[in-house]
Design a protein around this motif. Structure first.
Motif, short mmCIF file in Angstrom:
data_model
loop_
_atom_site.label_atom_id
_atom_site.label_comp_id
_atom_site.label_asym_id
_atom_site.label_seq_id
_atom_site.Cartn_x
_atom_site.Cartn_y
_atom_site.Cartn_z
N ARG A 1 0.93 -1.20 -0.09
CA ARG A 1 0.05 -0.03 -0.06
C ARG A 1 0.80 1.39 0.12
O ARG A 1 1.86 1.35 0.79
CB ARG A 1 -0.77 0.01 1.37
N GLU A 2 0.24 2.18 -0.70
CA GLU A 2 1.08 3.53 -0.80
C GLU A 2 0.34 4.72 -0.16
O GLU A 2 -0.97 4.65 -0.36
CB GLU A 2 1.58 3.80 -2.26
N ARG B 1 6.03 10.29 -0.40
CA ARG B 1 5.19 9.15 -0.68
C ARG B 1 5.87 7.77 -0.28
O ARG B 1 6.93 7.68 -0.61
CB ARG B 1 5.22 9.04 -2.46
N CYS C 1 5.66 3.40 0.97
CA CYS C 1 5.10 2.22 0.66
C CYS C 1 5.23 1.38 1.70
O CYS C 1 6.32 1.24 2.24
CB CYS C 1 5.51 1.68 -0.68
N GLU D 1 10.37 5.09 1.43
CA GLU D 1 10.09 6.21 0.64
C GLU D 1 10.26 6.02 -0.63
O GLU D 1 11.27 5.29 -1.26
CB GLU D 1 11.00 7.39 1.34
N ILE D 2 9.23 6.36 -1.71
CA ILE D 2 9.51 6.26 -2.85
C ILE D 2 9.94 7.39 -3.66
O ILE D 2 9.32 8.47 -3.42
CB ILE D 2 8.07 5.65 -3.49
#
Length: 102
Positions: free
Chosen positions: A16-17, A24, A26, A41-42
Protein backbone atom coordinates in the motif's frame (compact mmCIF):
# COMPACT_ATOMS: atom_id res chain seq x y z
CA UNK A 1 -5.88 -11.55 20.76
CA UNK A 2 -4.61 -14.13 18.32
CA UNK A 3 -1.29 -12.80 17.04
CA UNK A 4 -1.50 -14.86 13.85
CA UNK A 5 -4.89 -13.34 12.95
CA UNK A 6 -3.51 -9.86 13.53
CA UNK A 7 -0.39 -10.47 11.43
CA UNK A 8 -2.45 -12.09 8.67
CA UNK A 9 -4.67 -9.00 8.48
CA UNK A 10 -1.66 -6.70 8.55
CA UNK A 11 -0.06 -8.48 5.58
CA UNK A 12 -2.90 -7.01 3.50
CA UNK A 13 -1.20 -3.64 3.97
CA UNK A 14 1.96 -4.78 2.14
CA UNK A 15 2.43 -2.76 -1.02
CA UNK A 16 0.00 0.00 0.00
CA UNK A 17 1.11 3.49 -0.82
CA UNK A 18 0.29 6.81 0.79
CA UNK A 19 1.41 10.43 0.70
CA UNK A 20 2.40 11.28 4.28
CA UNK A 21 4.07 14.50 5.44
CA UNK A 22 5.21 15.37 1.95
CA UNK A 23 6.65 11.92 1.27
CA UNK A 24 5.30 9.11 -0.88
CA UNK A 25 5.76 5.87 1.08
CA UNK A 26 4.98 2.19 0.60
CA UNK A 27 4.55 -0.57 3.21
CA UNK A 28 7.35 -3.08 2.59
CA UNK A 29 7.37 -5.23 5.74
CA UNK A 30 5.54 -6.04 8.96
CA UNK A 31 7.65 -6.70 12.05
CA UNK A 32 6.16 -8.93 14.75
CA UNK A 33 7.78 -6.86 17.48
CA UNK A 34 5.25 -4.18 18.27
CA UNK A 35 3.87 -4.95 15.67
CA UNK A 36 5.60 -2.38 13.50
CA UNK A 37 5.10 -1.30 9.90
CA UNK A 38 8.21 -0.72 7.76
CA UNK A 39 7.70 2.00 5.17
CA UNK A 40 9.99 2.79 2.23
CA UNK A 41 10.10 6.27 0.74
CA UNK A 42 9.34 6.21 -2.99
CA UNK A 43 11.24 8.29 -5.51
CA UNK A 44 13.67 9.98 -3.17
CA UNK A 45 16.95 8.18 -2.65
CA UNK A 46 19.56 9.44 -0.27
CA UNK A 47 23.26 8.76 -0.31
CA UNK A 48 24.22 5.68 1.66
CA UNK A 49 27.70 5.55 3.15
CA UNK A 50 29.91 2.49 3.35
CA UNK A 51 31.76 1.43 6.54
CA UNK A 52 34.39 4.13 5.95
CA UNK A 53 31.92 6.99 5.59
CA UNK A 54 32.28 7.28 1.83
CA UNK A 55 29.15 7.82 -0.22
CA UNK A 56 28.59 4.78 -2.40
CA UNK A 57 25.02 4.60 -3.66
CA UNK A 58 21.57 6.10 -3.52
CA UNK A 59 19.11 4.13 -1.43
CA UNK A 60 15.51 4.81 -0.36
CA UNK A 61 14.87 5.82 3.24
CA UNK A 62 13.01 3.39 5.48
CA UNK A 63 10.84 4.26 8.47
CA UNK A 64 9.51 2.02 11.24
CA UNK A 65 6.05 3.01 12.44
CA UNK A 66 4.43 1.33 15.47
CA UNK A 67 0.98 -0.03 14.76
CA UNK A 68 -0.50 1.59 17.87
CA UNK A 69 -0.18 5.19 18.96
CA UNK A 70 1.83 5.73 22.13
CA UNK A 71 -0.64 8.41 23.22
CA UNK A 72 -3.96 6.55 22.91
CA UNK A 73 -5.13 3.00 22.40
CA UNK A 74 -5.79 3.44 18.69
CA UNK A 75 -3.82 2.99 15.46
CA UNK A 76 -0.83 5.28 14.97
CA UNK A 77 -1.90 8.23 12.76
CA UNK A 78 0.50 7.20 9.97
CA UNK A 79 -0.61 3.55 10.12
CA UNK A 80 -4.24 4.74 10.13
CA UNK A 81 -3.72 6.60 6.83
CA UNK A 82 -2.78 3.29 5.22
CA UNK A 83 -6.03 1.56 6.29
CA UNK A 84 -9.67 1.76 5.37
CA UNK A 85 -12.21 2.49 8.13
CA UNK A 86 -13.26 -1.17 8.11
CA UNK A 87 -9.67 -2.38 8.46
CA UNK A 88 -9.05 -0.01 11.38
CA UNK A 89 -12.23 -1.25 13.13
CA UNK A 90 -11.22 -4.90 12.65
CA UNK A 91 -7.72 -4.12 13.91
CA UNK A 92 -9.05 -2.46 17.05
CA UNK A 93 -11.39 -5.42 17.57
CA UNK A 94 -8.50 -7.86 17.35
CA UNK A 95 -6.40 -5.77 19.72
CA UNK A 96 -9.31 -5.55 22.18
CA UNK A 97 -10.01 -9.26 21.97
CA UNK A 98 -13.48 -8.64 20.49
CA UNK A 99 -13.34 -10.70 17.34
CA UNK A 100 -17.01 -11.71 17.16
CA UNK A 101 -18.47 -11.25 13.70
CA UNK A 102 -15.13 -10.68 11.98
Amino acid sequence: MNENDLLQRLTRLLGREAFIEGRRVCVVDILRDGPTLVLREIGAGRMQDNLYGQARRRAPRHFQIPLLSEVRHEPHPVARQLMTDEEAAVLMGLLSGKTEGL
